[in-house]
Design a protein around this motif. Sequence first.
Motif, short mmCIF file in Angstrom:
data_model
loop_
_atom_site.label_atom_id
_atom_site.label_comp_id
_atom_site.label_asym_id
_atom_site.label_seq_id
_atom_site.Cartn_x
_atom_site.Cartn_y
_atom_site.Cartn_z
N ALA A 258 12.61 -4.32 -0.81
CA ALA A 258 12.11 -5.49 -0.42
C ALA A 258 12.68 -5.71 1.28
O ALA A 258 11.59 -6.57 2.04
N TYR A 259 13.38 -5.34 1.86
CA TYR A 259 13.72 -5.44 3.15
C TYR A 259 12.58 -4.69 4.15
O TYR A 259 12.23 -5.14 5.00
N VAL A 260 12.35 -3.42 3.47
CA VAL A 260 11.46 -2.64 4.20
C VAL A 260 10.09 -3.27 4.23
O VAL A 260 9.10 -3.18 5.22
N ALA A 261 9.80 -3.99 2.87
CA ALA A 261 8.34 -4.52 2.90
C ALA A 261 8.20 -5.65 3.71
O ALA A 261 7.16 -6.04 4.35
N LEU A 262 9.23 -6.56 3.95
CA LEU A 262 9.19 -7.75 4.65
C LEU A 262 9.29 -7.17 6.25
O LEU A 262 8.22 -8.07 7.01
N VAL A 263 9.82 -6.27 6.55
CA VAL A 263 9.51 -5.68 8.05
C VAL A 263 8.10 -5.08 8.24
O VAL A 263 7.45 -5.60 9.03
N ALA A 264 7.76 -4.47 7.05
CA ALA A 264 6.22 -3.62 7.21
C ALA A 264 5.25 -4.65 7.25
O ALA A 264 4.26 -4.79 8.09
N ASN A 265 5.32 -5.80 6.45
CA ASN A 265 4.21 -6.88 6.66
C ASN A 265 4.43 -7.83 7.54
O ASN A 265 3.60 -9.08 7.70
N GLY A 266 5.38 -7.91 8.47
CA GLY A 266 5.63 -8.70 9.58
C GLY A 266 6.33 -10.09 9.29
O GLY A 266 6.29 -10.98 10.10
N THR A 267 6.70 -10.14 8.17
CA THR A 267 7.46 -11.43 7.79
C THR A 267 8.67 -11.77 8.82
O THR A 267 9.25 -12.81 9.21
N PHE A 268 9.27 -10.69 9.22
CA PHE A 268 10.45 -10.79 10.36
C PHE A 268 10.50 -9.31 11.03
O PHE A 268 10.40 -8.21 10.21
N SER A 269 11.16 -9.25 11.96
CA SER A 269 11.21 -8.17 12.60
C SER A 269 12.67 -7.72 12.44
O SER A 269 13.59 -8.13 12.01
N ASN A 270 12.76 -6.35 12.52
CA ASN A 270 14.17 -5.62 12.27
C ASN A 270 14.97 -5.73 13.55
O ASN A 270 14.75 -5.11 14.31
#
Length: 274
Positions: A258-270
């Motif tokens: 889920a963390y990688v998915a949120l970073v990949a779809n631009g929900t938040f930056s890493n």
Amino acid sequence: MATDTIAPGPEAPAPLSPARAKIEQRTLRTDRWWLSPLLTMLVLVAFIFYATFRAFQNADYYADGLISPFYSPCISTNCVPDSPLGGFTPFGDWWKLSPALLILIFPLGFRMTCYYYRKAYYRAFWQSPPACAVAEPHGKYSGETRFPLILNNAHRYFFYAGLIFNVILTWDGILAFRNADGEWGHMSLGTLVLLANATLLWLYSLSCHSCRHAIGGRLKHFSKHPLRYKGWTLVSKLNHKHMLFAWISLFGVALTDAYVALVANGTFSNPTFF
């Protein structure tokens, strides 16, 4: 002086024992025994739905040097750029479906055949039995001698496959220390997430009953195998917490994806530390 002897007589009859008590109630327990299998079912169903959705989504699994554990190693040419394991793509161009479908069969096979998970989902889904001192509703019991449960005998092979994936996921965490230019010394929150997930998976694997048997099984004399004895002792200590590691690592792998998915779809930056 002569002593009297007693001639052997017939053996005394075995004491009669009453027949097993016939109880009409399914159980005499008064606590909420059904709560544990119910929660187990809900959690496993939620994970199955989530993992199935993410496996077929075929998107948002690689970003900022982070790759989802559901898609690693990405071994088909339809992976996003830079995500395959060193360009190793044995399935070539002919595989058009999600790359995750090539991977998940092994970690899921390891968990589904796991001794603890078998107990968990037997109770939760098949009520066999649903809890201690609670009668199961089935009229007969065939154990794991028929299809599909007989496939659980392959657990040891899935265990060895799982170790290979643990190595790959650990390497993914190490690669996350590189920046976009390939230079080492970069660390982000995602780096720690990948390493934490790999650590939990190692704890789950090393606490496995098959691991304990592989290290110390079939030995007649531990004194002749001091290194294996030390390893067996350590694994035995982990084995006591196998259930805990099973659940924590299950949540860990889902949260990592889920963390990688949120970073990949631009929900938040890493977030980057350095």
